[in-house]
Design a protein around this motif. Structure first.
Motif, PDB file in Angstrom:
ATOM      1  N   ALA A  72      50.487  -5.971  42.773  1.00  0.00           N
ATOM      2  CA  ALA A  72      50.604  -4.743  41.994  1.00  0.00           C
ATOM      3  C   ALA A  72      49.990  -3.566  42.740  1.00  0.00           C
ATOM      4  N   ASP A  74      50.080  -2.908  45.923  1.00  0.00           N
ATOM      5  CA  ASP A  74      51.060  -2.330  46.852  1.00  0.00           C
ATOM      6  C   ASP A  74      52.054  -1.444  46.102  1.00  0.00           C
ATOM      7  N   ARG A  75      52.457  -1.910  44.930  1.00  0.00           N
ATOM      8  CA  ARG A  75      53.389  -1.090  44.136  1.00  0.00           C
ATOM      9  C   ARG A  75      52.712   0.204  43.678  1.00  0.00           C
ATOM     10  N   ASP A  76      51.431   0.097  43.305  1.00  0.00           N
ATOM     11  CA  ASP A  76      50.688   1.297  42.867  1.00  0.00           C
ATOM     12  C   ASP A  76      50.596   2.309  44.011  1.00  0.00           C
ATOM     13  N   GLU A  78      52.662   2.572  46.502  1.00  0.00           N
ATOM     14  CA  GLU A  78      54.013   3.156  46.684  1.00  0.00           C
ATOM     15  C   GLU A  78      54.268   4.251  45.652  1.00  0.00           C
ATOM     16  N   ARG A  79      53.854   4.005  44.411  1.00  0.00           N
ATOM     17  CA  ARG A  79      54.060   5.020  43.354  1.00  0.00           C
ATOM     18  C   ARG A  79      53.291   6.299  43.675  1.00  0.00           C
TER      19      ARG A  79
END
Ligand SMILES: C[S@@+](CC[C@H](N)C(=O)[O-])C[C@H]1O[C@@H](n2cnc3c(N)ncnc32)[C@H](O)[C@@H]1O
Length: 288
Positions: A72, A74-76, A78-79
């Protein structure tokens, strides 16, 4: 070696087993080692020691996280990266920061007061600082867009949770903030750089559960002009009556322990958080 002290191999074995857990893999190993060494003295065997260490890690780090998945982060990141690109007004980045701040229980509670939380503190110290330490920061550095710090102010963020630190580090790099973000055990011996302000937001009760002497040791070691200490006094759901009385008493005890370095105490509370700014008479503990 003290007869009561666990053998290094036993400590290593407990640390290794705790590290197998996805939930606690990201906790700074110094914290896990310290707790393993303490719990092996009390435990009925290695399995019991592992269980006890996990329980204490939950109290220290795990209870605040609402997301444990490493992916999560990494996704954060990216966001945050996507939101910061071409975001002239800063509105998109603020929206993502707000969303991520809601992931950590302690920053979620602060969201309704974010606009004034930090500026009230800076008013109490005569203006925004040029350098700050955020100790046991959690995700609080993501509130930077609401802090109104000068662009050159340095931000030094420390927490035992290396996952939170990874996100904070990526965010501070993304927005071009001069910073250091590191995973450390603040209940152990630390030697931190001199700064204008040290924030210990909702950290004292957490350190108290790990080692009752840790907070005073940490505060005494700081070379700062101002310390900001806060305590949760009410959950947003209204639970926790009596917390304020308990923590005001804890604060008085801390002040007695820090005396005579504290020259002024200014309250900068919000409805669910007791916040005090301690202004010190000398900059370095060695002078005291
Ligand atoms: C109640 S949260 C407060 C977070 C943040 N200061 C805020 O007010 O939003 C306590 C934080 O202390 C961190 N922590 C707990 N024990 C620690 C230790 N021994 N060393 C460094 N950080 C620790 C936890 O990971 C958690 O992020």
């Amino acid at each position: 070696m003290n007869a009561n002290e666990p053998a290094d191999d036993d400590v290593r074995a407990v640390v290794g087993r705790v590290a197998e857990s996805r939930r606690y893999r990201a906790v700074d190993p110094a914290v896990v080692r310290r707790l393993a060494s303490e719990e092996l003295r009390r435990a009925r065997g290695p399995d019991d020691a592992v269980k006890r260490v996990k329980r204490r890690l939950h109290q220290a780090v795990g209870a605040y996280r609402t997301s444990a998945a490493g992916g999560a982060i990494d996704r954060d990141i990216e966001r945050l990266t996507a939101a910061s690109q071409g975001d002239r007004s800063g509105g998109e980045l603020r929206a993502v920061c707000r969303d991520l701040l809601a992931r950590h229980a302690s920053t979620r509670e602060r969201l309704p007061f974010l606009d004034r939380f930090y500026t009230t503190i800076w008013d109490a110290i005569g203006g925004a600082p040029a350098s700050l330490l955020d100790l046991g920061c959690g995700l609080a550095p993501l509130a930077l867009p609401w802090m109104q710090l000068p662009a050159s102010a340095t931000y030094h963020a420390i927490d035992a949770d290396s996952r939170a630190i990874r996100l904070v580090d990526a965010f501070l790099s993304l927005v071009g903030r001069p910073h250091v973000a590191e995973a450390r055990d603040l209940a152990g011996e630390v030697d931190l750089p001199a700064v204008d302000v040290a924030l210990l937001l909702k950290l004292v009760p957490i350190l108290d559960r790990q080692d009752p002497a840790a907070s005073v040791r940490l505060l005494r070691s700081l070379a700062v002009r101002h310390m900001v200490v806060s305590f949760p006094i009410r959950s947003l759901g209204g639970r926790g009556r009596g917390m304020e009385t308990t923590y005001r008493r804890r604060l008085e005890a801390l002040l007695r322990d820090l005396d005579p370095r504290v020259r002024r105490v200014t309250e900068a509370s919000v409805p669910n958080e007791l916040v005090v700014v301690l202004t010190l008479s000398r900059e370095h503990p060695a002078d005291a």
